[in-house]
Design a protein around this motif. Structure first.
Motif, PDB file in Angstrom:
ATOM      1  N   VAL A 293       3.209  -4.581  -2.957  1.00  0.00           N
ATOM      2  CA  VAL A 293       3.023  -4.337  -4.392  1.00  0.00           C
ATOM      3  C   VAL A 293       1.560  -4.114  -4.726  1.00  0.00           C
ATOM      4  O   VAL A 293       1.203  -3.164  -5.437  1.00  0.00           O
ATOM      5  N   THR A 294       0.694  -4.996  -4.205  1.00  0.00           N
ATOM      6  CA  THR A 294      -0.737  -4.847  -4.465  1.00  0.00           C
ATOM      7  C   THR A 294      -1.240  -3.541  -3.857  1.00  0.00           C
ATOM      8  O   THR A 294      -1.144  -3.320  -2.653  1.00  0.00           O
ATOM      9  N   GLY A 295      -1.742  -2.671  -4.704  1.00  0.00           N
ATOM     10  CA  GLY A 295      -2.226  -1.369  -4.242  1.00  0.00           C
ATOM     11  C   GLY A 295      -1.154  -0.307  -4.123  1.00  0.00           C
ATOM     12  O   GLY A 295      -1.414   0.798  -3.632  1.00  0.00           O
ATOM     13  N   CYS A 296       0.065  -0.589  -4.618  1.00  0.00           N
ATOM     14  CA  CYS A 296       1.161   0.380  -4.471  1.00  0.00           C
ATOM     15  C   CYS A 296       0.944   1.637  -5.303  1.00  0.00           C
ATOM     16  O   CYS A 296       1.536   2.679  -5.010  1.00  0.00           O
ATOM     17  N   ALA A 297       0.104   1.551  -6.338  1.00  0.00           N
ATOM     18  CA  ALA A 297      -0.120   2.716  -7.191  1.00  0.00           C
ATOM     19  C   ALA A 297      -0.659   3.900  -6.400  1.00  0.00           C
ATOM     20  O   ALA A 297      -0.390   5.064  -6.740  1.00  0.00           O
ATOM     21  N   ASN A 298      -1.401   3.615  -5.320  1.00  0.00           N
ATOM     22  CA  ASN A 298      -2.027   4.686  -4.547  1.00  0.00           C
ATOM     23  C   ASN A 298      -1.547   4.719  -3.095  1.00  0.00           C
ATOM     24  O   ASN A 298      -2.238   5.244  -2.226  1.00  0.00           O
ATOM     25  N   ASP A 299      -0.373   4.144  -2.839  1.00  0.00           N
ATOM     26  CA  ASP A 299       0.116   4.069  -1.458  1.00  0.00           C
ATOM     27  C   ASP A 299       1.608   4.426  -1.444  1.00  0.00           C
ATOM     28  O   ASP A 299       2.458   3.624  -1.851  1.00  0.00           O
ATOM     29  N   ARG A 300       1.930   5.614  -0.949  1.00  0.00           N
ATOM     30  CA  ARG A 300       3.316   6.090  -0.976  1.00  0.00           C
ATOM     31  C   ARG A 300       4.211   5.279  -0.036  1.00  0.00           C
ATOM     32  O   ARG A 300       5.397   5.101  -0.295  1.00  0.00           O
ATOM     33  N   LEU A 301       3.649   4.772   1.085  1.00  0.00           N
ATOM     34  CA  LEU A 301       4.445   3.974   2.004  1.00  0.00           C
ATOM     35  C   LEU A 301       4.880   2.666   1.338  1.00  0.00           C
ATOM     36  O   LEU A 301       6.024   2.230   1.486  1.00  0.00           O
ATOM     37  N   LYS A 302       3.969   2.037   0.601  1.00  0.00           N
ATOM     38  CA  LYS A 302       4.325   0.808  -0.119  1.00  0.00           C
ATOM     39  C   LYS A 302       5.384   1.105  -1.184  1.00  0.00           C
ATOM     40  O   LYS A 302       6.320   0.328  -1.382  1.00  0.00           O
ATOM     41  N   GLN A 303       5.216   2.211  -1.859  1.00  0.00           N
ATOM     42  CA  GLN A 303       6.194   2.584  -2.882  1.00  0.00           C
ATOM     43  C   GLN A 303       7.577   2.809  -2.263  1.00  0.00           C
ATOM     44  O   GLN A 303       8.600   2.455  -2.860  1.00  0.00           O
ATOM     45  N   THR A 304       7.610   3.357  -1.067  1.00  0.00           N
ATOM     46  CA  THR A 304       8.891   3.600  -0.402  1.00  0.00           C
ATOM     47  C   THR A 304       9.618   2.288  -0.139  1.00  0.00           C
ATOM     48  O   THR A 304      10.833   2.164  -0.392  1.00  0.00           O
ATOM     49  N   VAL A 305       8.905   1.292   0.378  1.00  0.00           N
ATOM     50  CA  VAL A 305       9.514  -0.015   0.623  1.00  0.00           C
ATOM     51  C   VAL A 305      10.011  -0.614  -0.687  1.00  0.00           C
ATOM     52  O   VAL A 305      11.147  -1.131  -0.760  1.00  0.00           O
ATOM     53  N   CYS A 306       9.197  -0.537  -1.730  1.00  0.00           N
ATOM     54  CA  CYS A 306       9.586  -1.083  -3.032  1.00  0.00           C
ATOM     55  C   CYS A 306      10.861  -0.418  -3.548  1.00  0.00           C
ATOM     56  O   CYS A 306      11.787  -1.089  -4.019  1.00  0.00           O
ATOM     57  N   ARG A 307      10.917   0.913  -3.464  1.00  0.00           N
ATOM     58  CA  ARG A 307      12.085   1.639  -3.983  1.00  0.00           C
ATOM     59  C   ARG A 307      13.354   1.287  -3.209  1.00  0.00           C
ATOM     60  O   ARG A 307      14.439   1.163  -3.795  1.00  0.00           O
ATOM     61  N   ARG A 308      13.228   1.124  -1.900  1.00  0.00           N
ATOM     62  CA  ARG A 308      14.409   0.782  -1.099  1.00  0.00           C
ATOM     63  C   ARG A 308      14.939  -0.606  -1.479  1.00  0.00           C
ATOM     64  O   ARG A 308      16.160  -0.806  -1.562  1.00  0.00           O
TER      65      ARG A 308
END
Length: 402
Positions: free
Chosen positions: A326-341
């Motif tokens: 979550v921390t830094g997800c605004a600029n990290d597509r890999l983190k966003q992918t985990v969050c969305r899943r």
């Protein structure tokens, strides 16, 4: 170093052994004392309060403050007596005077204090920011990280050093506070506030059960305190999976929850690393305790989320995404992918999903857009002691979070 190796009497000056500096806030006004102690504790001080000059002698003899913060106002505390008591008590620390700009009283106290031989810091004029206070007291703050005190949990429980701090959970859409996570802290008489990494026992430690029982009992007591002062607050606590393996402990847990009609239920957070190897057990236990107004949340969920797919039964009410995604997800597509899943997984099971570690507005916007139900993190408030948490709900609305 263990607790037994500490001297009974703290040092009167800040040194290597006394890792956490101490401050006494002397002011006649309760709300000003509360504000100053909050700021000083955030800076790392152990604090105490003095409402009248006559109280200072006992405080000097028992608390050994390194700093006295003296608030001055027209009808405030007797500054002259404070200075006299400092001299009489052989005070070896420093004094910070806080008062109005160009105040004659502030100048007089500075001058008299210097004549008495007291170390007077440059005064702080109102209004001021927390950064200004930090600059004034910087010499008292330790430059190196505090060493790790080896503290016996049994001794801490017996001495009453443990307490619960609370961090709010916030609705991602309305920004309304809708719950709080309880985090155990130790307030050691010499070391100050000690984080849990230094004293939480291993699962196989015989004191682990006693610590869990303390957390449960204190959380229910704190719920009543918060209810009396504001409104019902849903509380979540962290427990190890070993606690839920103990059938007697589970039955006892069900008996400990409040019977108050306003009690919204107790949420137990268990780390995903413990949940996944024990899924069958936890599914059975979760089904049992939900009839006693107790629910289970899976905490720190990350790349291990696929292990939760395809379950026939999913009684968990909440999934909390590990802060590292979550921390830094605004600029990290890999983190966003985990969050969305994980969000998709939660939606499929009808569970809510929480973003931990939201520290910037950019990450909050990203979490909101991805569809998180709740957010939690420093952007909306750090963990804080019970009384401060209760006051923050009345004084600092979530919409004012910076």
């Amino acid at each position: 170093m263990t607790c037994q190796m500490f001297d009974d009497k703290p040092a009167t000056t800040f040194g290597r052994r006394k890792v956490t500096p101490r401050a006494c806030v002397a002011d006649s006004k309760k709300h000003l004392r509360a504000f100053l102690t909050d700021v000083l504790e955030d800076l790392g001080f152990v604090t105490c309060e003095c409402a009248e000059a006559d109280e200072l002698g006992m405080i000097l003899a028992t608390q050994f403050p390194d700093l006295v913060v003296l608030g001055l106002s027209v009808d405030g505390i007797e500054a002259g007596k404070i200075l006299e008591n400092l001299v009489r008590g052989n005070f070896g620390g420093q004094v910070l005077v806080i008062g109005a700009r160009e105040s004659v009283m502030v100048k007089a106290v500075q001058q008299v204090g210097a004549e008495y031989g007291i170390a007077m810091l440059p005064p702080l004029t109102t209004p001021f920011a927390a950064g200004s206070l930090r600059e004034r007291v910087a010499t008292l703050l330790p430059e190196e990280p505090a060493p790790s005190p080896a503290v016996n949990v049994s001794e801490a429980l017996h001495a009453g050093w443990l307490e619960l701090w609370y961090q709010q959970k916030v609705d991602a859409r309305t920004l309304v506070r809708c719950g709080a996570e309880a985090l155990v802290r130790m307030r050691h008489p010499n070391w100050g506030v000690v984080p849990p990494a230094y004293f939480i026992p291993e699962d196989n430690d015989p004191h682990c059960l006693r610590l869990a029982e303390f957390v449960i009992d204190r959380a229910t007591e704190d719920w009543r305190y918060l209810f009396e002062r504001q409104s019902p607050t849903d509380i979540s606590i962290n427990l190890p999976v070993s606690f839920l393996k103990d059938r007697h402990a589970v039955r006892d847990l069900c008996r400990r929850t409040p019977a108050h009609p306003k009690f919204g239920g107790l949420l137990i957070e268990i780390k995903s690393a413990e949940v996944i190897p024990n899924l069958d057990l936890l599914i059975d236990v979760t089904k049992e305790v939900r009839f006693h107004n107790i629910a289970v949340s899976i905490d720190d969920l990350g790349t291990d989320w696929p292990a939760l797919m395809g379950l026939d039964s999913f009684p968990f009410v909440e999934l909390k995404v590990d802060r590292q995604f979550v921390t830094g997800c605004a600029n990290d597509r890999l983190k966003q992918t985990v969050c969305r899943r994980i969000i998709e997984l939660a939606r499929g099971y009808g569970a809510r999903v929480v973003a931990e570690g939201v520290e910037t507005r950019a990450d909050f916007v990203a979490a909101n857009e991805m569809g998180f139900d709740l957010v939690q993190g420093y952007l909306f408030g750090k963990p804080m002691a019970l009384k401060k948490f209760a006051r923050s709900a009345l004084v600092h609305p979530v919409l004012g979070a910076k």
